[in-house]
Design a protein around this motif. Sequence first.
Motif, short mmCIF file in Angstrom:
data_model
loop_
_atom_site.label_atom_id
_atom_site.label_comp_id
_atom_site.label_asym_id
_atom_site.label_seq_id
_atom_site.Cartn_x
_atom_site.Cartn_y
_atom_site.Cartn_z
N ALA A 158 47.44 115.15 6.88
CA ALA A 158 47.36 113.70 7.10
C ALA A 158 48.69 113.15 7.61
O ALA A 158 48.72 112.25 8.45
CB ALA A 158 46.95 112.99 5.82
N ASN A 159 49.79 113.68 7.10
CA ASN A 159 51.12 113.22 7.51
C ASN A 159 51.67 113.99 8.71
O ASN A 159 52.77 113.70 9.18
CB ASN A 159 52.10 113.33 6.34
N ASP A 160 50.92 114.99 9.15
CA ASP A 160 51.30 115.78 10.33
C ASP A 160 52.70 116.36 10.20
O ASP A 160 53.50 116.32 11.13
CB ASP A 160 51.20 114.91 11.59
N TYR A 161 53.01 116.93 9.02
CA TYR A 161 54.33 117.50 8.81
C TYR A 161 54.60 118.68 9.73
O TYR A 161 55.74 118.89 10.17
CB TYR A 161 54.50 117.93 7.35
N PHE A 162 53.58 119.48 10.03
CA PHE A 162 53.79 120.59 10.96
C PHE A 162 54.09 120.06 12.36
O PHE A 162 54.97 120.56 13.06
CB PHE A 162 52.55 121.50 11.00
N GLY A 163 53.35 119.03 12.77
CA GLY A 163 53.58 118.45 14.09
C GLY A 163 54.97 117.85 14.23
O GLY A 163 55.56 117.88 15.30
N HIS A 164 55.51 117.30 13.12
CA HIS A 164 56.85 116.71 13.15
C HIS A 164 57.95 117.74 12.84
O HIS A 164 59.13 117.39 12.85
CB HIS A 164 56.94 115.58 12.12
N MET A 203 58.54 119.18 9.97
CA MET A 203 59.12 118.90 8.65
C MET A 203 58.68 119.99 7.67
O MET A 203 57.89 119.75 6.73
CB MET A 203 58.71 117.51 8.16
N TYR A 204 59.22 121.18 7.83
CA TYR A 204 58.76 122.31 7.04
C TYR A 204 59.27 122.26 5.60
O TYR A 204 58.63 122.79 4.68
CB TYR A 204 59.18 123.61 7.73
N LEU A 222 57.90 121.33 -0.24
CA LEU A 222 58.02 120.45 -1.40
C LEU A 222 56.68 119.85 -1.80
O LEU A 222 56.43 119.62 -2.99
CB LEU A 222 59.04 119.34 -1.11
N ASN A 223 55.82 119.59 -0.82
CA ASN A 223 54.50 119.04 -1.15
C ASN A 223 53.62 120.07 -1.84
O ASN A 223 52.90 119.74 -2.78
CB ASN A 223 53.81 118.51 0.11
N ARG A 231 64.43 112.98 3.81
CA ARG A 231 63.98 113.87 2.73
C ARG A 231 63.80 115.29 3.24
O ARG A 231 64.06 116.25 2.51
CB ARG A 231 62.67 113.34 2.14
N ASN A 232 63.36 115.44 4.48
CA ASN A 232 63.19 116.78 5.05
C ASN A 232 64.52 117.51 5.14
O ASN A 232 64.56 118.74 5.16
CB ASN A 232 62.54 116.69 6.43
N SER A 233 65.61 116.75 5.20
CA SER A 233 66.96 117.34 5.19
C SER A 233 67.53 117.37 3.78
O SER A 233 68.74 117.56 3.60
CB SER A 233 67.89 116.55 6.12
#
Length: 635
Positions: A37-43, A45-46, A51-52, A304-306
């Motif tokens: 839903a948040n498209d973390y792979f697309g952004h 944000m591994y 963490l999720n 947060r990804n950093s």
Amino acid sequence: MSLHGREGKESICALLAIELVLFQILALLLAARQILANDYFGHGMYTLVLLNFQRCVNYCLLIFVAIAAVSLAGVGIVRTVRARNERHNPEAKVWRRSQTENLLLSAVLLVGFLILMFAFKSEFFPYIAEFLRTSGMVPWWKHRLTFVRGMLTAVAGVALFFSAYLLVSTGLQRKLVSAMLRIVNRSIVRGLQIACIGLIVLLNLFALFWVRTHVPAGPNVIMISIDALRADHLACYGHNRITSPNLDTLAEKGVVFEMAISQAPWTLPSMATVHTSLYPYEHGAVSYGRRMKDRVATLAERFRNSLYTTIGVVSATYVNSTYGFSQGFTVFNQENIRGAAGTCSAEITDAAIRYVREHRDDSFFLWIHYFDPHDTYLRHEEFDYGAGYNGSLPLDVKLSILKHTKSLNDADLKFVRDVYDGEISYTDKHIGRLFRALEETGLTDETVIAVTADHGEEFGERGGFGHGKNVYQELVRVPLFIYDPSRPELCGRRVQDPVEIRTLGRTLLEAVGLDADGLPGLNLIRIAAGEEPLAHIFSEGSYAKGVDKRKLAYIKENWKLIMNFDDGTYELYNLAADPDERTNLFEHEPPVLMELMLVFESHLSELHKNKAPGMPAILSDEEYKRLKSLGYIGD
């Protein structure tokens, strides 16, 4: 299902084993749903992907432990009741239960259900609530969602209780347990049990290793946004009254942008743009019933990804979790949202100082949103600039009164501005406490600080008061100054050219050495240093109550072009010669108009191509009443 002896223990262990597997499958599904839903792979944000997964697995493990504890406690009580019944009636069959025992088992199932309801209410209730909001069948439910939630929970609980009672009183549960025992004894299920335990252990160990080996080394970041703050009411922007000595001092140490333009004239779309770097038509949060899309990456998520600690302290409904602003924050404090009921600068500053001291050894991103300059304008004894006023207006000024007062003289208007200035000074006083706390903790020279506002405020310039809809300078020109201790050569620099506050996210990320790839806009610090060219400046007028009365403004150098979507008319102003936007030059400057229209029409084309509807914002009863009291909802 026997609760005695070896058979009872095997039955209980079988149920708990199946429950553990089901809860971990649920954890993986929940994590996958949020990540997609948040498209973390697309952004890219591994870290947030990891963490999720860790958060969902541990959360479901805690729910499993809670339900298991309730179940084991219930079994213990049932055993005690059965033992007592057998002493009083030793001829009774072991499998036959008393009414009391049936009720106890049903109650255990009900408690387990309520735990699940509480733990996962945010996963399913918004869908029910949105159906009720959009349904014409029950219009009286539309703003009574707390009652509806309680009613649905009660109905579901009663239905489950009677279903559980029928199940245990008829003995059907024994057949179910026997089937579960046959399933759990299969090797694949045993393998799943081992895999679940291994997943929990390995995921937590890997997450711990990742966090320990990727500690951010950059400075802290504090972003302060102040609701309804006009730039021209600060001394650092030329105001004739010292309303904000603490903000003025920070501005002297940093870069001041004289013509910072908000991308919307009211809070929700403006702050959504600051946090996403998208124009309002791209993130879709342009009315009180819409929020940012989950798949839009926020500034907090990027920090947060950093592995920055991300902290939000807010005091306005339009920047709370309902509208998606908590996305990416490890701590999100919205306890001091009061609307027009009173002041809150002291409380949110106390919270911010507490977080600064708690995380002084971490790299953190702290966002604080102050609300007090917003309507209602309250008088403060310490900053009572309106003392001596003897007109007809009440001492605490409400926009609803100003909008319905037909004749306001110069003394009345001066009094309104004086009380508003007092609110600014009160807010500045508490911001000064935050700055002193940074000095006391030794963090001032290790922290990038940005100060801005979501929008300005009208004080009768065109017969109106408040904000929203229009894109004139009194509403979209906002203060913006940035203190970057790593760039001392920019101390005291003032940038005269127009800039968008939309690009603040990229600026803050790059100021601390983080990746801002994928974010539109330019780096404001580099613009101040003359290292980047200027960009086009746009602002969108919208309306909290709906999607009508839309406007679009384009600013290039000293020229400003406005389009009114409702009637298709245009306005053109020379801001250098006419800063108050009184003389419409649309029909008098053909060469300028032609140049501006080329860019304007290109932007309009992008607007229609990338227009996003946003997501439904599910308001609680309290939130709805608060927005209505502020005039955003209703007549």
